[in-house]
Design a protein around this motif. Structure first.
Motif, PDB file in Angstrom:
ATOM      1  N   VAL A   1      35.144  30.521  28.324  1.00 58.47           N
ATOM      2  CA  VAL A   1      36.596  30.454  28.483  1.00 58.47           C
ATOM      3  C   VAL A   1      36.898  30.197  29.950  1.00 58.47           C
ATOM      4  O   VAL A   1      36.336  30.858  30.829  1.00 58.47           O
ATOM      5  N   HIS A   2      37.757  29.231  30.204  1.00 61.29           N
ATOM      6  CA  HIS A   2      38.172  28.910  31.571  1.00 61.29           C
ATOM      7  C   HIS A   2      39.660  29.221  31.686  1.00 61.29           C
ATOM      8  O   HIS A   2      40.498  28.538  31.109  1.00 61.29           O
ATOM      9  N   LEU A   3      39.967  30.269  32.435  1.00 63.94           N
ATOM     10  CA  LEU A   3      41.352  30.718  32.610  1.00 63.94           C
ATOM     11  C   LEU A   3      41.910  30.179  33.915  1.00 63.94           C
ATOM     12  O   LEU A   3      41.241  30.189  34.949  1.00 63.94           O
ATOM     13  N   HIS A   4      43.144  29.710  33.849  1.00 63.66           N
ATOM     14  CA  HIS A   4      43.864  29.304  35.058  1.00 63.66           C
ATOM     15  C   HIS A   4      44.978  30.341  35.291  1.00 63.66           C
ATOM     16  O   HIS A   4      44.685  31.471  35.611  1.00 63.66           O
ATOM     17  N   ASN A   5      46.221  29.983  35.124  1.00 58.19           N
ATOM     18  CA  ASN A   5      47.321  30.924  35.348  1.00 58.19           C
ATOM     19  C   ASN A   5      47.588  31.756  34.089  1.00 58.19           C
ATOM     20  O   ASN A   5      47.909  31.184  33.043  1.00 58.19           O
ATOM     21  N   PRO A   6      47.495  33.094  34.169  1.00 54.69           N
ATOM     22  CA  PRO A   6      47.746  33.905  32.980  1.00 54.69           C
ATOM     23  C   PRO A   6      49.173  34.439  32.868  1.00 54.69           C
ATOM     24  O   PRO A   6      49.504  35.100  31.887  1.00 54.69           O
ATOM     25  N   PHE A   7      50.026  34.175  33.854  1.00 55.28           N
ATOM     26  CA  PHE A   7      51.343  34.817  33.914  1.00 55.28           C
ATOM     27  C   PHE A   7      52.472  33.840  33.585  1.00 55.28           C
ATOM     28  O   PHE A   7      52.432  32.679  33.981  1.00 55.28           O
ATOM     29  N   PRO A   8      53.516  34.295  32.865  1.00 51.76           N
ATOM     30  CA  PRO A   8      53.680  35.653  32.379  1.00 51.76           C
ATOM     31  C   PRO A   8      53.276  35.870  30.921  1.00 51.76           C
ATOM     32  O   PRO A   8      53.298  37.000  30.446  1.00 51.76           O
ATOM     33  N   LEU A   9      52.903  34.805  30.181  1.00 57.30           N
ATOM     34  CA  LEU A   9      52.816  34.924  28.729  1.00 57.30           C
ATOM     35  C   LEU A   9      51.415  35.147  28.168  1.00 57.30           C
ATOM     36  O   LEU A   9      51.280  35.476  26.993  1.00 57.30           O
ATOM     37  N   ILE A  10      50.370  34.951  28.966  1.00 62.99           N
ATOM     38  CA  ILE A  10      49.003  35.081  28.431  1.00 62.99           C
ATOM     39  C   ILE A  10      48.411  36.451  28.752  1.00 62.99           C
ATOM     40  O   ILE A  10      47.889  37.136  27.870  1.00 62.99           O
TER      41      ILE A  10
END
Length: 296
Positions: free
Chosen positions: A83-92
């Motif tokens: 899994v490659h996460l970028h911006n998690p805010f505000p909904l993830i």
């Protein structure tokens, strides 16, 4: 190889370089034969929410039940390798770190700003650098200053999210930092050791053959203090505009300042927000791009 890419897109009415970087990277990986499974949410979703849902949005950084469930369902369906996460805010929310690990998957996060430790993401507020929250488990100064979206009320749940997810931040298997400054910020914040941070600058598509430069200077970006807009305008005024026209592309709270400089006869032209292709054309017409950012 297959990668699940998770990113909370910024609002479409505020042009985002980060959104563009994510799109470009996914396209580049796909062209190299990497399977891409996109999980993309957008802050534009908020406008279509019911009143109750909108009131709950400030709590989503603490834990987004919907995003965690959807990510886990996509993992089970598509069987990605990471899994490659970028911006998690505000909904993830950073709860997806645990979701990935529950399925035995490593999670990599690209940090595009300093929001791992600074609610504003820039270590800059009220016209000057600020590092009051760096390394703090509970970033109370950000609440005091109302740093998240310029709101004291919204900064409270965000501070709680920083506290709750400190362990998740430390559990990220590898961070990708765009610059040396971002890498140092991650280490100085106590989240990770240097050996778990990879520095990889943003990439851009090949612009093609060399073309002769145009005339004048151009700035492209958000019109804010940390992007150096006031500094740029003051430098332009003092120099007497020896490079022809200063073209400013972008939107933000500093637009009035730029327009005032144009009215003052400093040969400053404001184009506002442009589509991607239009930005490219404006760059072609200029002699050089100026980057006066005052925030690392």
């Amino acid at each position: 190889m297959k990668v699940l890419v998770a990113h909370n897109r910024y609002r479409s009415n505020v042009p985002s370089g980060e959104n563009r970087v994510v799109d470009t990277e996914m396209a580049a990986l796909a062209s190299a034969g990497v399977g891409i499974v996109p999980y993309l949410r957008s802050s534009d979703e908020i406008d279509a929410m019911t009143l109750a849902q909108r009131l709950a949005v400030p709590m989503q950084p603490l834990h987004s039940r919907r995003s965690v469930a959807e990510v886990e369902a996509m993992i089970e369906r598509h069987r990605p390798d990471l899994v490659h996460l970028h911006n998690p805010f505000p909904l993830i929310s950073l709860s997806v770190v645990r979701a990935a690990h529950r399925h035995g998957l490593p999670l990599v996060q690209t940090v595009h700003n300093h929001r791992h430790s600074c609610m504003r993401g820039s270590y800059f507020r009220d016209g000057h650098p600020c590092h009051e929250c760096r390394g703090r488990t509970l970033p109370w100064p950000a609440v005091k200053h109302g740093c998240y979206r310029d709101s004291h009320a919204q900064s409270v749940p965000m501070a709680a999210a920083f506290l709750v997810h400190r362990g998740d931040q430390r559990a990220v298997d590898r961070y990708i930092a765009l610059t040396d400054a971002l890498a140092a910020s991650l280490v100085d914040s106590g989240l990770v050791t240097a050996d778990r941070v990879t520095i990889r600058p943003n990439s851009v598509p090949d612009p093609g053959p060399f073309r002769a430069p145009g005339t004048g200077l151009i700035f492209v970006g958000r019109l804010t203090d940390e992007k150096g807009v006031p500094l740029l305008l003051e430098a332009w005024r003092r120099s007497g505009g020896p490079f022809g026209t200063l073209t400013v592309v972008g939107e933000g709270p500093g637009r009035g300042l730029v327009e005032a400089a144009g009215r003052a006869g400093g040969d400053v032209r404001v184009l506002g927000s442009l589509e991607h292709d239009e930005v490219g054309a404006a760059l072609d017409r200029a002699a050089a791009l100026v980057v006066p950012s005052t925030s690392p």
